[in-house]
Scaffold this motif. Structure first.
Motif, PDB file in Angstrom:
ATOM      1  N   GLY A   1      12.496   3.803  -3.524  1.00 15.63           N
ATOM      2  CA  GLY A   1      11.063   3.688  -3.333  1.00 15.63           C
ATOM      3  C   GLY A   1      10.389   5.050  -3.363  1.00 15.63           C
ATOM      4  N   VAL A   2       9.071   5.026  -3.492  1.00 15.14           N
ATOM      5  CA  VAL A   2       8.276   6.249  -3.451  1.00 15.14           C
ATOM      6  C   VAL A   2       7.089   6.020  -2.533  1.00 15.14           C
ATOM      7  N   VAL A   3       6.563   7.108  -1.962  1.00 16.24           N
ATOM      8  CA  VAL A   3       5.390   7.011  -1.102  1.00 16.24           C
ATOM      9  C   VAL A   3       4.452   8.167  -1.409  1.00 16.24           C
ATOM     10  N   GLU A   4       3.176   7.850  -1.577  1.00 13.97           N
ATOM     11  CA  GLU A   4       2.135   8.849  -1.788  1.00 13.97           C
ATOM     12  C   GLU A   4       0.936   8.442  -0.946  1.00 13.97           C
ATOM     13  N   LEU A   5       0.700   9.204   0.109  1.00 15.72           N
ATOM     14  CA  LEU A   5      -0.376   8.864   1.035  1.00 15.72           C
ATOM     15  C   LEU A   5      -1.724   9.338   0.514  1.00 15.72           C
ATOM     16  N   GLY A   6      -2.764   8.702   1.020  1.00 12.04           N
ATOM     17  CA  GLY A   6      -4.123   9.082   0.650  1.00 12.04           C
ATOM     18  C   GLY A   6      -5.073   7.936   0.941  1.00 12.04           C
TER      19      GLY A   6
ATOM     20  N   LEU B   1       4.211  -4.812   6.812  1.00 14.26           N
ATOM     21  CA  LEU B   1       3.694  -5.771   7.782  1.00 14.26           C
ATOM     22  C   LEU B   1       2.300  -5.400   8.279  1.00 14.26           C
ATOM     23  N   SER B   2       1.963  -4.110   8.239  1.00 12.14           N
ATOM     24  CA  SER B   2       0.626  -3.668   8.642  1.00 12.14           C
ATOM     25  C   SER B   2       0.302  -2.377   7.909  1.00 12.14           C
ATOM     26  N   ALA B   3      -0.989  -2.137   7.701  1.00  6.91           N
ATOM     27  CA  ALA B   3      -1.420  -0.968   6.932  1.00  6.91           C
ATOM     28  C   ALA B   3      -2.286  -0.060   7.802  1.00  6.91           C
ATOM     29  N   SER B   4      -1.934   1.210   7.808  1.00  6.67           N
ATOM     30  CA  SER B   4      -2.674   2.207   8.571  1.00  6.67           C
ATOM     31  C   SER B   4      -3.545   3.036   7.631  1.00  6.67           C
TER      32      SER B   4
ATOM     33  N   GLY C   1      -2.771   2.948   2.355  1.00  6.98           N
ATOM     34  CA  GLY C   1      -3.174   1.764   1.611  1.00  6.98           C
ATOM     35  C   GLY C   1      -2.344   1.479   0.374  1.00  6.98           C
ATOM     36  N   GLY C   2      -2.103   2.507  -0.463  1.00  8.64           N
ATOM     37  CA  GLY C   2      -1.359   2.290  -1.699  1.00  8.64           C
ATOM     38  C   GLY C   2       0.075   1.888  -1.438  1.00  8.64           C
ATOM     39  N   TYR C   3       0.743   2.621  -0.560  1.00  8.94           N
ATOM     40  CA  TYR C   3       2.137   2.312  -0.229  1.00  8.94           C
ATOM     41  C   TYR C   3       2.240   0.954   0.454  1.00  8.94           C
ATOM     42  N   ALA C   4       1.366   0.705   1.433  1.00  7.65           N
ATOM     43  CA  ALA C   4       1.406  -0.565   2.151  1.00  7.65           C
ATOM     44  C   ALA C   4       1.133  -1.737   1.217  1.00  7.65           C
ATOM     45  N   ALA C   5       0.231  -1.568   0.270  1.00  5.96           N
ATOM     46  CA  ALA C   5      -0.038  -2.644  -0.686  1.00  5.96           C
ATOM     47  C   ALA C   5       1.214  -2.991  -1.481  1.00  5.96           C
TER      48      ALA C   5
END
Length: 229
Positions: free
Chosen positions: A82-87, A135-138, A142-146
């Protein structure tokens, strides 16, 4: 001997799962993004087979894998890469959205589709390493949680569709874990990374192996694993 297909076996939770299964003498088929990575995985897991396919380009997986061949039977498929990019939603680019959705959601869906005949033949199991963000988005997630919410939906649909074929589907939702991805998350958050605060990847691997080893008269649908106090 069981055949286990694993993505993300080079680091973190995927590596912990792969090492545990390799130590048990099970047959591993490890997905690598390129030939160089495949060589590294083959050296790390003697006797394992590798498949080369870039999860960042899910539309190319079918052609790439068709040239290499899949096993007739697969006892499990563990999605750990997986990858994660916050913003913030206001700042994330289209390319960032697509990158996370491709690697975290579309590629697992495509790889599962390609392996379903092998999984059905073995009455096997698909394990999705999701996230608490599934399960929840902080804020800023948003992008990763989606992508991870989508992965939950994929798992739930797959479970209902493949129950008659005897294919089990499990989703694992880990909290923060001592991995290189977690170090990168802290960098993006602008926080100091203290690995001692978080779970070891092997702790999550224990949950995965519990699901895989469960007798056939039962199935773990969802399991949440969080750092202890």
């Amino acid at each position: 001997m069981a055949t286990r297909v694993i993505t993300g076996a080079g680091s973190g939770i995927g590596a912990a799962v792969a090492h545990r299964l390799h130590a048990r003498g099970e047959e591993l088929l490890l997905l690598a993004r390129d030939a160089g990575r495949a060589e590294e995985l083959a050296a790390e897991y003697p006797g394992a087979r590798t498949l080369v396919g870039d999860l960042a380009e899910p539309e190319k997986l079918a052609e790439a894998i068709s040239r290499q061949g899949l096993p007739e039977r697969a006892d499990s498929l563990v999605h750990s890469a997986g990858v994660v990019e916050l913003g913030s939603v206001g700042d994330l680019s289209t390319a960032t959205w697509r990158r996370q959705l491709d690697v975290n959601l579309v590629a697992p869906a495509e790889l599962t589709r390609l392996l379903l005949p092998s999984l059905r033949a073995a009455r096997g199991q698909v394990v999705f390493i999701n996230s608490g963000a599934g399960l929840s988005a902080s804020p800023e997630w948003g992008g990763y949680a989606a992508s991870k919410h989508g992965l939950k939906a994929l798992a739930d649909s797959l479970r209902a569709e493949e129950r008659a074929a005897g294919v089990r589907v499990t989703t694992v939702y880990p909290g923060r874990t001592r991995t290189s991805m977690q170090a990168e998350v802290h960098r993006q958050e602008g926080k100091e990374y203290d690995p001692a605060r978080w779970m070891a990847p092997d702790s999550v691997a224990t949950a995965v192996l519990t699901a895989l080893d469960l007798p056939r008269d039962a199935e773990i649908h969802d399991v949440t694993v969080r750092p202890g106090t």
